[in-house]
Write a protein that holds these residues in place. Structure first.
Motif, PDB file in Angstrom:
ATOM      1  N   LEU A   1     -10.312   2.144   2.047  1.00  0.00           N
ATOM      2  CA  LEU A   1     -10.018   1.868   0.751  1.00  0.00           C
ATOM      3  C   LEU A   1     -10.262   0.373   0.394  1.00  0.00           C
ATOM      4  O   LEU A   1     -10.601  -0.871   0.439  1.00  0.00           O
ATOM      5  CB  LEU A   1      -8.324   1.700   0.952  1.00  0.00           C
ATOM      6  CG  LEU A   1      -7.521   2.719   1.740  1.00  0.00           C
ATOM      7  CD1 LEU A   1      -5.788   2.543   2.702  1.00  0.00           C
ATOM      8  CD2 LEU A   1      -7.691   4.076   0.765  1.00  0.00           C
ATOM      9  N   HIS A   2     -10.167   0.769  -0.607  1.00  0.00           N
ATOM     10  CA  HIS A   2     -10.743  -0.530  -2.240  1.00  0.00           C
ATOM     11  C   HIS A   2      -9.039  -0.652  -3.283  1.00  0.00           C
ATOM     12  O   HIS A   2      -9.101  -0.217  -4.265  1.00  0.00           O
ATOM     13  CB  HIS A   2     -11.352  -0.241  -2.989  1.00  0.00           C
ATOM     14  CG  HIS A   2     -12.474  -0.321  -2.179  1.00  0.00           C
ATOM     15  ND1 HIS A   2     -13.495  -1.216  -1.723  1.00  0.00           N
ATOM     16  CD2 HIS A   2     -13.456   1.164  -2.200  1.00  0.00           C
ATOM     17  CE1 HIS A   2     -14.782  -0.932  -1.290  1.00  0.00           C
ATOM     18  NE2 HIS A   2     -14.780   0.488  -1.308  1.00  0.00           N
ATOM     19  N   VAL A   3      -8.323  -1.207  -1.916  1.00  0.00           N
ATOM     20  CA  VAL A   3      -6.711  -0.996  -2.474  1.00  0.00           C
ATOM     21  C   VAL A   3      -6.601  -3.551  -2.319  1.00  0.00           C
ATOM     22  O   VAL A   3      -6.679  -3.687  -1.613  1.00  0.00           O
ATOM     23  CB  VAL A   3      -5.825  -0.581  -2.397  1.00  0.00           C
ATOM     24  CG1 VAL A   3      -4.400  -1.314  -3.015  1.00  0.00           C
ATOM     25  CG2 VAL A   3      -5.820   0.819  -2.367  1.00  0.00           C
TER      26      VAL A   3
ATOM     27  N   ARG B   1     -10.768   2.512  -6.662  1.00  0.00           N
ATOM     28  CA  ARG B   1      -9.861   2.185  -6.439  1.00  0.00           C
ATOM     29  C   ARG B   1      -9.059   2.856  -7.291  1.00  0.00           C
ATOM     30  O   ARG B   1      -8.084   3.784  -5.911  1.00  0.00           O
ATOM     31  CB  ARG B   1      -9.275   0.844  -7.396  1.00  0.00           C
ATOM     32  CG  ARG B   1      -9.355  -0.992  -6.716  1.00  0.00           C
ATOM     33  CD  ARG B   1      -9.257  -1.842  -8.129  1.00  0.00           C
ATOM     34  NE  ARG B   1     -10.133  -2.928  -7.641  1.00  0.00           N
ATOM     35  CZ  ARG B   1      -9.861  -3.957  -8.134  1.00  0.00           C
ATOM     36  NH1 ARG B   1      -9.553  -3.884  -9.980  1.00  0.00           N
ATOM     37  NH2 ARG B   1      -9.762  -5.069  -7.508  1.00  0.00           N
TER      38      ARG B   1
ATOM     39  N   THR C   1       0.473  -1.468  -0.110  1.00  0.00           N
ATOM     40  CA  THR C   1      -0.380  -0.181   0.140  1.00  0.00           C
ATOM     41  C   THR C   1       1.203   1.250   0.201  1.00  0.00           C
ATOM     42  O   THR C   1       0.571   1.944  -0.690  1.00  0.00           O
ATOM     43  CB  THR C   1      -1.278  -0.287   1.486  1.00  0.00           C
ATOM     44  OG1 THR C   1      -1.132  -1.151   1.161  1.00  0.00           O
ATOM     45  CG2 THR C   1      -1.807   1.238   0.976  1.00  0.00           C
TER      46      THR C   1
ATOM     47  N   GLN D   1     -10.781   6.610  -6.869  1.00  0.00           N
ATOM     48  CA  GLN D   1     -10.329   7.051  -5.944  1.00  0.00           C
ATOM     49  C   GLN D   1      -9.276   6.818  -4.075  1.00  0.00           C
ATOM     50  O   GLN D   1      -8.986   7.748  -4.235  1.00  0.00           O
ATOM     51  CB  GLN D   1     -12.017   7.157  -4.871  1.00  0.00           C
ATOM     52  CG  GLN D   1     -13.062   7.837  -6.374  1.00  0.00           C
ATOM     53  CD  GLN D   1     -13.864   7.339  -5.285  1.00  0.00           C
ATOM     54  OE1 GLN D   1     -14.539   6.997  -4.337  1.00  0.00           O
ATOM     55  NE2 GLN D   1     -14.707   7.371  -6.816  1.00  0.00           N
ATOM     56  N   SER D   2      -8.919   5.562  -3.870  1.00  0.00           N
ATOM     57  CA  SER D   2      -8.441   4.947  -3.017  1.00  0.00           C
ATOM     58  C   SER D   2      -6.921   5.462  -3.069  1.00  0.00           C
ATOM     59  O   SER D   2      -5.689   5.392  -2.099  1.00  0.00           O
ATOM     60  CB  SER D   2      -8.724   3.299  -2.859  1.00  0.00           C
ATOM     61  OG  SER D   2      -9.369   3.198  -2.630  1.00  0.00           O
TER      62      SER D   2
ATOM     63  N   ARG E   1      -6.722   8.860  -1.910  1.00  0.00           N
ATOM     64  CA  ARG E   1      -6.436   8.929  -0.803  1.00  0.00           C
ATOM     65  C   ARG E   1      -5.300   8.421  -0.102  1.00  0.00           C
ATOM     66  O   ARG E   1      -4.861   9.588   0.886  1.00  0.00           O
ATOM     67  CB  ARG E   1      -7.820   8.291  -0.384  1.00  0.00           C
ATOM     68  CG  ARG E   1      -9.159   8.669  -0.199  1.00  0.00           C
ATOM     69  CD  ARG E   1     -10.401   7.651  -0.080  1.00  0.00           C
ATOM     70  NE  ARG E   1     -10.260   7.966   2.257  1.00  0.00           N
ATOM     71  CZ  ARG E   1     -10.037   6.423   2.465  1.00  0.00           C
ATOM     72  NH1 ARG E   1     -11.014   5.422   2.248  1.00  0.00           N
ATOM     73  NH2 ARG E   1     -10.278   6.703   3.253  1.00  0.00           N
TER      74      ARG E   1
END
Length: 487
Positions: free
Chosen positions: A231-233, A459, A19, A461-462, A465
């Motif tokens: 989070l969408h990672v 993803r 990440t 957008q994550s 962020r």
């Protein structure tokens, strides 16, 4: 031109290396820097197909998305896909070179290092910065000899290292100081500083510990990254920790967690959907009551099929279908739904044949040539657009355009549907990622809601962020200095 290199190593597995590298890639991209992710050696069952037709870890594909570049085999030159507790398929520059046990691979590492350094050299001429992810921990002293994943690589290319520790686990100062203590003097000097990851609470209460850490080690704390919820990672390998309990009228989806499950990131869109509650059925756990059972991919299809039967899930699937439920198989899960899975060459274990679950009129033989494709097409029943990628050794007979799951752009039929429409199977990983396909498949499974999910948009957008978090919580002046970008 030679790219600047910064390596992110972790005190433990799942410290957040993947990440943090993704965050740095997006942060640099937003600054106009040409950046590439890199992981010399990855051990993971989640993989992706690259633009040059090879296979790499999904974490590096996600980092490439953060960097705004197409995933390439040079981003992860050595990938290990475990197929037993002591052995793995070894993939070099995107292609399988064979199965090796731990001792054989240790002897092979000299060749693997050559592959790592050749990829590094190519990337160095194409990008301004390479952000490198280590593997596990550099303090695993039993693996130091011939290391290519952490300090062995860092010493070979002479790059600075930042250590990441997960404070949410507890023991963050012991992790950081202990890791430094187990490094050689030259490796210790290579560590420029620290990132504390996944912090929640009052930073003022943490500050005395950070001051002590800097005084004790003589190295700066680059910053403290907060725990970012939602989070969408894509995960490197571990299954999601939290069981979902969504309120309201939801579609219940159950997934057996095979011992060798592969590409569980296929389910990210389902987990993100507000109208879907997804549950994993692990060892010793009964298949929960649900509307849809999805059999995931597998690195050892016959062994995981045997495990499924040992758990009683075959009987649960039969009962589920009698009551009108739906079943979908993806890749290895698709193969299990057929009549037979044959492995004459012993590619995934001892040579032999296994009787399938018999819900689809297909049979599969595992062949030595792995199929690696990025594909697009339409779902056969709804006509909804679908995209995905194929990673499989199976050659499946019985696929018929009239009963296919989808028709691909090149005209090939993929997958199969049962005569009663309750069971479907496909080779496409990422089958839920396209919003149109996701909506159509959920409707088939019984969902009548109107909510839509675009996992690719989530993803993106994550990543933004994460880049915002770099700006807000790290010493970016020190960071650019470590990357050699302030000159």
């Amino acid at each position: 031109m030679t790219a600047r290199v910064l390596m992110v190593q972790g005190c433990t597995s799942d410290a957040g290396k993947s990440t943090v590298v993704a965050a740095l890639c997006r942060w640099l991209r937003r600054r106009g820097v040409r950046v590439a992710p890199f992981k010399p050696q990855n051990m993971a069952l989640n993989s992706a197909v690259t633009v040059d037709g090879g296979e790499i870890g999904r974490a590096q594909a996600a980092q490439a998305q953060a960097a705004g570049v197409e995933p390439h085999t040079d981003f992860n030159p050595v990938l290990l896909k475990p197929n037993t507790d002591v052995g793995a398929q070894v993939i070099v520059h995107g292609r399988a070179v064979g199965n090796m046990d731990a001792r054989d691979y240790h002897a092979y590492k000299r060749i693997a290092m050559d592959a790592v350094l050749s990829s590094h050299a190519r990337l160095s001429t194409q990008y301004d910065v390479i952000v490198v992810e280590g593997a596990g921990s550099p303090a695993e002293i039993n693996l130091r000899d011939r290391d290519i994943a952490n300090m062995g690589y860092a010493e070979a290319v002479d790059c600075p290292v930042v250590l990441v520790a997960d404070i949410d686990r507890g023991g963050v100062f012991a992790h950081l100081v202990g890791t430094l203590a187990l490094l050689s003097p030259s490796e210790r000097a290579r560590v420029r500083g620290f990132i504390v990851n996944r912090f929640r609470g009052d930073i003022a209460l943490l500050q005395p510990g950070l001051d002590w850490l800097e005084q004790e080690t003589g190295k700066p704390v680059l910053g403290v990254l907060p725990y970012l919820h939602g989070l969408h990672v894509e995960a490197e390998d571990a299954l999601p920790r939290v069981r979902q309990n969504k309120a309201g009228d939801v579609l219940r989806v159950a997934v057996p967690a095979f011992p060798r499950i592969s590409n569980h990131t296929d389910f990210d869109a389902l987990q993100a959907h507000p109208g879907v509650e997804l549950s994993w059925a692990g060892p010793g756990q009964a298949m929960p009551a649900c509307d849809l059972i999805v059999l995931p991919g597998s690195k050892s299809t016959r062994a995981d099929l045997a495990w499924l039967r040992q758990q009683g899930h075959d009987r649960a699937i039969a009962r589920h279908l009698r009551y009108g439920g739906k079943v979908l198989g993806i890749c290895g899960g698709f193969q299990m739904l057929g009549n037979f899975v044959d492995d004459p060459h012993g590619l995934e274990g001892a040579p032999g044949s296994s009787e399938g679950l018999g819900w689809l009129a297909v049979s599969t033989t595992l062949e030595t040539e792995k199929q690696l494709r990025r594909v697009a097409g339409v779902l056969a029943e709804s006509g909804a657009a679908v995209t995905g990628y194929e990673i499989h050794c199976g050659v499946t007979k019985g696929i018929d355009p009239a009963t296919a799951f989808c028709i691909l752009e090149d005209g090939r039929p993929d997958g199969a549907r049962s005569a009663d429409g309750q069971v479907m199977g496909t080779y496409l990983h990422g089958v839920f990622d396209r919003p149109e396909a996701l909506a159509a498949l959920l409707e088939w499974a019984g969902w009548r809601g109107t909510e839509h999910v675009d996992i690719d948009g989530l993803r993106e957008q994550s990543f933004d962020r994460l880049a915002d978090s770099i700006d807000a919580h790290l010493d970016t002046d020190l960071l650019t200095q470590w990357m050699g970008l302030n000159g």
